[in-house]
Enzyme design. Structure first.
Site: not given
Ligand code: UT7
Length: 323
Positions: A113, A250, A280
């Protein structure tokens, strides 16, 4: 002093738009979850015949047209991508050939990225070192081809596309008031490899592999790393957040963009956001955002523009330039 001045810009997106509603049909997700957690509403996904080279070529042609130049005027092509058409040759060479250009040189840079920041930094070094006069800098990706479409934690986040700029050597006074790249900052730390990587490659599995990400872990590091390279750019040039006209980050996640801007005291009106429409797009996200904001007249000649990115590796970096 020789500076690398932006002479043209352009972009290209695949034909097909995929909305969050359509993603609901592929995996257990919802429009509400995706919008709340990321700000993404839709992404573009490459179809048959659309590749990193074809998108990159179209973006390059648009940038050349805007610059009123032809491929004959270019002496170097640098393509930032992590999704090349082939393992080799470099996709930049493929684009060079598609442009009908058989002189000069072309190569890829791979910083995921942060790729566009790495590519602009490399182009700037070539220009200031007198090794190139006009460089086509492209960010192009087809991340849809390395996604695991059954993994809801990653497949909803990414999209495909390409953006390009033409950088040209121009003689300037060497002050912050002059146009061109004022400073660049690059960083990397391979200790974070397992947090965002592709689980395949020519030398390990002999396969292309799929993207794996511990999103929460990446998120935790993002704002700190971004502010580090932005503060370094301010320090190197004696500028502050108040001097900025535009921050073009980004586009990974709306919450990371807002959090970084807030920490740096940059008002959101000065931040270009396209993650809602593009998702992204990795190395393509910054040039795609530049194209949006410069085409609609927000970014104007003479504006102070700050670019930043953080991604797999980890890699991170910033570019401060006067448009
Ligand atoms: O470009 C390169 C760099 N990349 C980034 O900058 C990405 C950085 N990370 C992020 O943007 C975020 O961490 C994400 C958008 C990927 C995820 O957001 P989050 O607030 O960190 O969510 P999480 O991973 O803590 O997941 C929260 C919950 C989980 O459920 P439980 O374990 O709390 O029951 C996930 O299983 O959301 C669930 N979940 C989803 N639910 C519905 C994960 N993906 C999804 C989804 N739809 N697509």
């Amino acid at each position: 002093m020789i500076r690398s001045v932006v002479r043209g810009f352009g972009a290209s997106l695949p034909k097909r738009v995929v909305t969050n509603r359509e993603m609901e049909e592929k995996v257990d997700t919802s429009d509400e979850w995706i919008v709340q957690r990321t700000g993404i509403r839709q992404r573009y996904i490459a179809g048959e015949g659309e590749t990193t080279a074809s998108l990159g070529e179209a973006a390059a042609r648009a940038a050349l047209e805007r610059a009123k130049l032809t491929p004959a005027d270019i002496d170097l092509i640098i393509l930032a991508t992590s999704t090349p058409d082939n393992t080799f040759p470099a996709t930049a060479v493929n684009i060079q050939n598609r442009l009908g250009m058989h002189h000069g040189a072309a190569f890829d840079v791979q910083a995921v990225c942060s790729g566009f920041i790495y590519a602009v930094t490399t182009a700037d070094a070539y220009i200031r070192g007198g090794l190139a006069r006009r460089v086509l800098v492209i960010g192009a990706e087809t991340f849809s081809r390395i996604l695991d479409w059954s993994d809801r934690t990653t497949c909803v986040l990414f999209g495909d596309g390409a953006g390009a700029i033409v950088l040209e050597a121009q003689e300037t006074e060497g002050t912050n008031a002059d146009r061109g790249v004022l400073t660049t900052k690059l960083r990397s730390d391979g200790a974070h490899k397992e947090k965002l990587y592709v689980d395949g490659g020519p030398s390990t599995t002999g396969t292309v592999g799929h993207l794996k990400m511990e999103g929460r872990e990446v998120f935790k590091h993002a704002v700190g790393m971004i502010t580090d390279v932005i503060e370094a750019a301010f320090e190197a040039t004696g500028t502050t957040a108040d001097d900025l006209d535009w921050l073009v980050p980004h586009q990974a996640n709306r919450r990371i963009i807002d959090g970084s801007a807030k920490k740096l005291g940059i008002p959101l009106e000065k931040v270009v956001v396209t993650v809602d429409i593009h998702g992204n797009t990795s190395a393509a996200s910054i040039p795609l955002a530049l194209n949006e904001a410069a085409s609609d007249g927000r970014i104007k000649e003479g504006d102070l523009v700050l670019l930043e990115a953080m991604g797999g590796g980890f890699t991170w970096g910033s570019v401060l330039l006067r448009w």
